[in-house]
Structure formats: C-alpha cells, structure tokens
Enzyme design. Structure first.
Site, PDB file in Angstrom:
ATOM      1  N   THR A  13      12.932  -2.290   8.224  1.00 31.06           N
ATOM      2  CA  THR A  13      12.542  -1.973   9.452  1.00 31.06           C
ATOM      3  C   THR A  13      10.927  -2.716   9.512  1.00 31.06           C
ATOM      4  O   THR A  13      10.701  -3.399  10.317  1.00 31.06           O
ATOM      5  CB  THR A  13      12.556  -0.339   9.700  1.00 31.06           C
ATOM      6  OG1 THR A  13      13.834  -0.015   9.550  1.00 31.06           O
ATOM      7  CG2 THR A  13      12.142  -0.086  11.361  1.00 31.06           C
ATOM      8  N   ALA A  43      12.247 -10.786  -1.180  1.00 32.40           N
ATOM      9  CA  ALA A  43      13.335 -10.155  -2.263  1.00 32.40           C
ATOM     10  C   ALA A  43      14.147  -9.059  -1.451  1.00 32.40           C
ATOM     11  O   ALA A  43      13.486  -8.090  -0.917  1.00 32.40           O
ATOM     12  CB  ALA A  43      12.699  -9.698  -3.509  1.00 32.40           C
ATOM     13  N   LYS A 105       3.622   5.917   0.625  1.00 28.55           N
ATOM     14  CA  LYS A 105       2.515   6.896   0.355  1.00 28.55           C
ATOM     15  C   LYS A 105       2.931   7.750  -0.630  1.00 28.55           C
ATOM     16  O   LYS A 105       2.164   8.403  -1.367  1.00 28.55           O
ATOM     17  CB  LYS A 105       2.547   7.563   1.754  1.00 28.55           C
ATOM     18  CG  LYS A 105       4.067   8.544   2.172  1.00 28.55           C
ATOM     19  CD  LYS A 105       4.320   8.258   3.599  1.00 28.55           C
ATOM     20  CE  LYS A 105       4.895   6.706   3.878  1.00 28.55           C
ATOM     21  NZ  LYS A 105       5.513   6.521   5.140  1.00 28.55           N
ATOM     22  N   GLU A 129      -3.128   0.540   4.317  1.00 32.10           N
ATOM     23  CA  GLU A 129      -3.287   1.159   5.709  1.00 32.10           C
ATOM     24  C   GLU A 129      -1.819   1.743   6.223  1.00 32.10           C
ATOM     25  O   GLU A 129      -1.906   2.631   6.878  1.00 32.10           O
ATOM     26  CB  GLU A 129      -3.609   0.256   6.666  1.00 32.10           C
ATOM     27  CG  GLU A 129      -4.186   0.501   7.954  1.00 32.10           C
ATOM     28  CD  GLU A 129      -5.058   1.288   8.077  1.00 32.10           C
ATOM     29  OE1 GLU A 129      -6.434   1.179   8.012  1.00 32.10           O
ATOM     30  OE2 GLU A 129      -5.016   2.477   8.366  1.00 32.10           O
ATOM     31  N   VAL A 132      -0.408   5.589   5.861  1.00 29.04           N
ATOM     32  CA  VAL A 132      -1.001   7.037   6.368  1.00 29.04           C
ATOM     33  C   VAL A 132      -0.827   6.718   7.915  1.00 29.04           C
ATOM     34  O   VAL A 132      -1.543   6.007   8.533  1.00 29.04           O
ATOM     35  CB  VAL A 132      -2.074   7.335   5.986  1.00 29.04           C
ATOM     36  CG1 VAL A 132      -2.629   8.869   6.665  1.00 29.04           C
ATOM     37  CG2 VAL A 132      -2.309   7.523   4.404  1.00 29.04           C
ATOM     38  N   GLY A 134       1.225   5.215  10.223  1.00 32.56           N
ATOM     39  CA  GLY A 134       1.662   3.966  10.553  1.00 32.56           C
ATOM     40  C   GLY A 134       0.569   2.985  11.352  1.00 32.56           C
ATOM     41  O   GLY A 134      -0.309   2.744  10.580  1.00 32.56           O
ATOM     42  N   ILE A 136      -2.111   3.778  13.223  1.00 29.49           N
ATOM     43  CA  ILE A 136      -3.319   4.235  13.373  1.00 29.49           C
ATOM     44  C   ILE A 136      -4.146   3.648  12.532  1.00 29.49           C
ATOM     45  O   ILE A 136      -3.771   4.088  11.023  1.00 29.49           O
ATOM     46  CB  ILE A 136      -3.288   5.755  13.642  1.00 29.49           C
ATOM     47  CG1 ILE A 136      -2.248   6.209  14.549  1.00 29.49           C
ATOM     48  CG2 ILE A 136      -4.697   6.238  13.569  1.00 29.49           C
ATOM     49  CD1 ILE A 136      -2.282   7.794  14.566  1.00 29.49           C
ATOM     50  N   LYS A 205       0.626  11.911   2.834  1.00 24.85           N
ATOM     51  CA  LYS A 205      -0.573  11.225   3.708  1.00 24.85           C
ATOM     52  C   LYS A 205      -1.715  12.111   3.530  1.00 24.85           C
ATOM     53  O   LYS A 205      -2.963  11.284   3.414  1.00 24.85           O
ATOM     54  CB  LYS A 205      -0.008  11.227   5.013  1.00 24.85           C
ATOM     55  CG  LYS A 205       1.378  10.275   4.975  1.00 24.85           C
ATOM     56  CD  LYS A 205       2.026  10.448   6.582  1.00 24.85           C
ATOM     57  CE  LYS A 205       3.275   9.668   6.560  1.00 24.85           C
ATOM     58  NZ  LYS A 205       4.096  10.036   7.796  1.00 24.85           N
ATOM     59  N   GLY A 302       7.723   3.220  12.874  1.00 27.06           N
ATOM     60  CA  GLY A 302       8.437   2.286  13.656  1.00 27.06           C
ATOM     61  C   GLY A 302       7.971   0.829  13.115  1.00 27.06           C
ATOM     62  O   GLY A 302       7.101   0.591  12.398  1.00 27.06           O
TER      63      GLY A 302
HETATM   64  N1  HSE Z   1       9.299   9.767   8.284  1.00 26.22           N
HETATM   65  C1  HSE Z   1       7.828   9.680   8.717  1.00 26.22           C
HETATM   66  C2  HSE Z   1       7.559  10.722  10.072  1.00 26.22           C
HETATM   67  C3  HSE Z   1       7.360   8.246   9.001  1.00 26.22           C
HETATM   68  O1  HSE Z   1       8.541  11.028  10.416  1.00 26.22           O
HETATM   69  O2  HSE Z   1       6.385  10.430  10.592  1.00 26.22           O
HETATM   70  C4  HSE Z   1       7.276   7.611   7.758  1.00 26.22           C
HETATM   71  O3  HSE Z   1       6.040   8.099   7.018  1.00 26.22           O
END
Ligand code: HSE
Length: 436
Positions: A13, A43, A105, A129, A132, A134, A136, A205, A302
């Site tokens: 993703t 890879a 993380k 970055e 933690v 995503g 932000i 995080k 995401g």
């Molecule tokens: N699984 C995490 C969440 C996203 O639900 O925020 C990835 O760190």
C-alpha cells in the site's frame, strides 16, 4: 544533476502510493529538492504484482539484498514492517552506506538505539516521518519546528483503528466487540488487530515522539500500554454526561522525577479540539514553553498520506546527503552526546486524575464509606454522578471523577474500596487528562 536513485523494499500500500505520488508530482518535487528523485529498483516477493505497479522501466527483484548491493542506489526505503528481516536489512543498508527511509515504528521503537548508532557511525541518515501519524508531519514539527522550545508534554490520538472503534461505540452505542467485527468486515481493521486494539501500535509511536521531544533514548520496553478491549459502552455514556469523551491517547510528559510514557484510554474534556477527532483520523497536541499548545491533525494511515511522509524524507535526504553529517538534524533531535538520562517513570509514579465506576448496593452510608477511603488517601473528588436505581433494583452505579493524584495511591484506594461488601463488582478505573 542526475536524479537521486531510490530502491523500495516492499511495494504494498505505502510503496505503491510512494511510487505513484513521486511520478505524479515529479516536477513539483524536483523544484523543491533541487534534483529529481526516482525509484529505479524494487524488491518484492510478488514480482509480477510489483511489475504491474512500476512498469518496465524499473528493475524488480525478489531479493532485497540485491537492492542494497546496487552501488547506484542512494536511498533504501524499507516498507516491509516488523522487527525480523526488516531490522537485518536496515542494518545491512546502513553498513552499505545507504541512507534509509522507513515507516517501521515497531522496528525503531524497539531497536532504534542500535539502528541510530549504526547510522551515526556510518554518517548516513535514517528518516522516519511516516512511522508516526502517517501523513501528519509531526516528526518534522517536534524535531525542527519546535526546536526553540522546552517541550513539556505531548498527547496524541495516533491509532486510527481504535479511534474509529471508539467513535462508532459513542455514536451508535455499540459494544467494542460489535464495532470491531464491523470494522474488520469493512477492511478498516486488520484481520489480526492485536497491535492496534491493545495499544501497542500507539505505544511504538509515542515512544518515538517522546524520544524526540525530550532527548531521551527510545525505550518501548518501559512504556505503559493498555488498549481499549475492556472499555464498556456505559463508560462512554457516563463520561459524556460528565462532559468528557474517551480516547485512546499516547501521552508523554516531562516531570522533575522523570518521563511519563503511557498509552491508555483516557477521558478528555469534550470541548477540547482533540476530543472531536473522529473516525480513523489522527491528531497530536504538543505543549511547549515558548509556543504554548499546538495541535496537528490529519490522516494517520493510508497509501498516499503515508507516501506524503515517505517522500518528505526523500526530499530531506536529497537536500542534505552532501552536507557534513555533523551539520544534519540529529536523528532524535538532540545531539547523540547530549541525550538525557531522565528515567521513564513506572505507571505507579504517574500523576493523573481518574474516572471511577463502582457498582454498589443502593443503601445508606455507601457513598460515605467510598468517599471516606478516598479522603483518607488524600485523593480529592472533582465530581460525583449516581445513576438513579431502576424499578426494583437494589444496586446502582456510582461515578466519581477525582483530581490529580499519584497512581500508587489510587491503586491502594481502589483495593480498599473493592473490599467493601457494598461494592458489588470489580471497580472500573479510567485515567483522565484535562490537556489544558
Ligand atoms: N494500524 C495503524 C492505525 C496505522 O490504525 O492507525 C499504521 O500505523
């Protein structure tokens, strides 16, 4: 100047999003970075799938070590996850003189000290970055934007899965188990959601943010971690009646005795902006001496939000890789020889306020006995709510909000209250933070 060359380890993703956003915004990114940034090697165990994403101009292999061994690759992006092979590959990439970008993380919260030391020795950067919250840019904010400040505390909703579950429980009055099942059916929660719902992902995080905020080593093993699996819908309802929402917070505070590092469900005043962060969104509050309180909000997961963070790191490295390593921003914001040895405090030494729910016999003197135990422990009461007993019921719920006290005292008081014959069920305790 020829573009900087990037090798991706894993193209799921986040890797797919990184490839797509780099391609779509390449001109804009080049104008910022000063040179092009190109993924030239990938890879992935699923070579056919990887090829379908990156096309014929990118070399795809099934062995990550081939990327690390390629002398043309400047930056390795680790998107495999976990502490196993990912750790090995990151250390090998550093040893090979590659800069590393990772969204991992878990790896950094547990093995960060070893990894940052290896990178420092080799003069390469490890950027994270995306690890933690995503999309932000909270690492950038803590490490650079707030660099003038003495940071006092931070508190964040840093797990989207659990925030989604709590939002649904509050909105629809559903139980934890029902919402979790729905979230899994909709693909919002992992098939194995343990790390999310038990607070482990949030603890990874907050461990990283705490290290950067206070200049202490990453110490995930010392974090207090409590998830949301035992939260009951009735507590969300009672909290609401008292003007609070329940959120899973990652909290880290500097105190004279040491650093608090904890993840647990928490009552937050409903009027705070962070209490109104709903669904899978993330937010982090930081309180610092010069700037006051700041709040960072956005998508914590995401494909493209996380790619946004990965690419920000790629641009930073592109700009800085020719700089003297001593003049770069240190991995954990503070110079490695200037880290603090302040201890991480055990949960028993944490100071906070509490929500207590007691199932009690509805008879004279019960409230006096309960409040007497709290008074003896020098725990001050902030508010009391008693549910009206239903028709024919001989028991009721007593909800008590307290002022701040040290957790060890509260443990003792709860143990004593639990001994009362008029307390009919295990006492529910949820911590509370005013965040003001
Ligand atoms: N699984 C995490 C969440 C996203 O639900 O925020 C990835 O760190």
């Amino acid at each position: 100047m020829k573009p900087i060359q990037v090798g991706l380890l894993g193209i799921g993703t986040v890797g797919g999003g990184t490839f797509e956003v780099l391609k779509r915004n390449q001109e804009e990114i080049q104008r910022r970075a000063g040179r092009g940034i190109e993924v030239t090697m990938v890879a992935d165990l699923d070579v056919a799938r990887a090829k379908s994403i990156v096309g014929a101009n990118v070399q795809v292999v099934d062995d990550a070590r081939k990327v690390i061994a390629n002398p043309d690759i400047d930056i390795v992006v680790e998107l495999i996850g976990g502490y196993g092979i990912a750790k090995q590959l990151v250390l090998e990439a550093i040893e090979a003189g590659k800069h590393v970008v990772t969204a991992n993380k878990a790896l950094l919260a547990v093995h960060g000290t070893e990894i940052f030391a290896a990178a420092h020795k080799k003069g390469v950067m490890v950027a994270f970055e995306a690890a933690v919250a995503g999309g932000i840019p909270i690492i950038k904010a803590l490490r650079e934007g707030l660099t003038a400040n003495r940071i006092q505390w931070l508190a964040g909703i840093i797990n989207g899965t659990t925030n989604f579950i709590l939002s649904e429980m509050r909105d629809k009055g559903l139980t934890f188990d029902d919402v979790l099942k729905q979230a899994q059916a909709l693909g919002y929660a992992e098939a194995d959601p343990t790390f999310d719902i038990e607070g482990v992902d949030a603890a990874h995080k907050v461990t990283l943010m705490s290290a950067i905020a206070f200049g202490v080593p990453v110490q995930f093993d010392k974090a207090y971690v409590e998830g949301i699996t035992k939260l009951e819908a009735q507590d969300i309802k009672y909290a609401e009646q008292l003007g609070y929402r329940i959120k899973l917070l990652g909290i880290s505070k500097r105190t004279p005795a040491g650093i608090e590092l904890r993840v647990h469900p928490c009552l937050v005043p409903a009027k705070r902006l962070i209490a109104n962060v709903e669904g899978a969104m993330n937010a982090v509050m930081v309180h610092a001496d010069a700037v006051g309180t700041t709040l960072y909000y956005g998508k914590g997961a995401g494909s493209e939000p996380t790619a946004s963070a990965v690419i920000a790191d790629l641009v930073d490295i592109t700009r800085l890789h020719t700089a003297d390593p001593l003049n770069r921003v240190p991995h954990l914001a503070f110079q490695p020889d200037a880290m603090s040895s302040l201890p991480i405090l055990p949960i028993a030494q944490v100071v906070t306020s509490y929500y207590l729910r007691l199932r009690v016999a509805d008879q004279a003197g019960v409230l006096a006995k309960v409040t007497g135990i709290l008074a003896n422990a020098d725990i001050s009461i902030d508010a009391v709510l008693q549910r009206e007993a239903g028709e024919g019921e001989s028991h009721t719920d007593l909800i008590i909000l307290t002022h701040d006290c040290v957790e060890a005292k509260m443990n003792q008081a709860i143990a004593e209250m639990q001994q009362l014959s008029t307390v009919l069920a295990p006492i529910t305790r949820i911590r509370k933070e005013e965040l003001n």
